[in-house]
Enzyme design. Structure first.
Site, PDB file in Angstrom:
ATOM      1  N   SER A 112       0.818  -1.232   0.015  1.00 15.80           N
ATOM      2  CA  SER A 112      -0.001  -0.021   0.064  1.00 15.80           C
ATOM      3  C   SER A 112       0.820   1.309  -0.046  1.00 15.80           C
ATOM      4  CB  SER A 112      -0.955  -0.021   1.239  1.00 15.80           C
ATOM      5  OG  SER A 112      -1.754   0.929   1.060  1.00 15.80           O
ATOM      6  N   ASP A 140     -10.038  -5.113  -3.750  1.00 18.36           N
ATOM      7  CA  ASP A 140      -9.569  -4.359  -2.589  1.00 18.36           C
ATOM      8  C   ASP A 140     -10.451  -3.255  -2.689  1.00 18.36           C
ATOM      9  OD1 ASP A 140      -7.919  -2.361  -1.586  1.00 18.36           O
ATOM     10  OD2 ASP A 140      -5.993  -3.384  -2.028  1.00 18.36           O
ATOM     11  N   HIS A 142      -7.510  -6.218   0.931  1.00 19.34           N
ATOM     12  CA  HIS A 142      -6.387  -5.280   0.968  1.00 19.34           C
ATOM     13  C   HIS A 142      -5.099  -5.921   1.635  1.00 19.34           C
ATOM     14  CE1 HIS A 142      -4.266  -1.251   0.413  1.00 19.34           C
ATOM     15  NE2 HIS A 142      -4.045  -1.237   1.697  1.00 19.34           N
TER      16      HIS A 142
END
Length: 158
Positions: free
Chosen positions: A42, A108, A135
């Site tokens: 991320s 996601d 995620h």
């Protein structure tokens, strides 16, 4: 645990600051060479890319695997816009990091898969889209990601 297999804790993860995250990564990693491999998740992906872009000329990392990464604003997370405000120099980073892979979950809800796909296109990196992985958070049951471990072993062998 060595630096090569350490998970770097980042400062103030609930209110991340781009300068503080870059400083933390610099402190944790120090110098980069062809034996330095990165796995980012991320916000850690763009932070790592920014860190790599600030390395000395001629300095090359082994590679990077970016999981649920992004290099553009994420609509649901405007508080992270400071991380994406300055465009990355894709050509420079491609030259600095010979092995690049991007992994996304096709469901996601935090970083839309289309954003992660564009990251893979921007960096000419193979894209692995996994179904139903969210995620990749520990609260969703992700403690390990065998695909990433296998890709890292594969890339390091070449």
């Amino acid at each position: 645990m060595t630096a090569s297999d350490a998970v770097q804790a980042m400062p103030t993860p609930m209110a991340p600051d781009d300068a503080a995250w870059l400083a933390a990564l610099q402190t944790a990693v120090g110098g980069v060479d062809s034996e330095t491999w990165f796995v980012g998740h991320s916000l850690g992906c763009i932070t790592t890319l920014r860190y790599l872009s600030r390395q000395a000329p001629g300095c090359r990392a082994g590679g990077i695997i970016m999981v649920s990464g992004f290099s553009e604003p994420v609509p649901a997370l405007p508080e992270l816009d400071a991380f994406t405000r300055t465009p990355l120099d894709s050509a420079q980073l491609i030259g600095l990091v010979p092995h690049r892979v991007v992994v996304a979950s096709l469901n996601d809800e935090i970083v839309p898969p289309a954003i992660t796909l564009r990251l893979s296109q921007q960096f000419h990196a193979p894209f692995y889209g996994l179904p139903d992985s969210g995620h990749f958070l520990d609260r969703d049951g992700f403690k390990t990601l065998p695909l990433v471990a296998g890709l890292l072993r594969q890339m390091a062998a070449h």
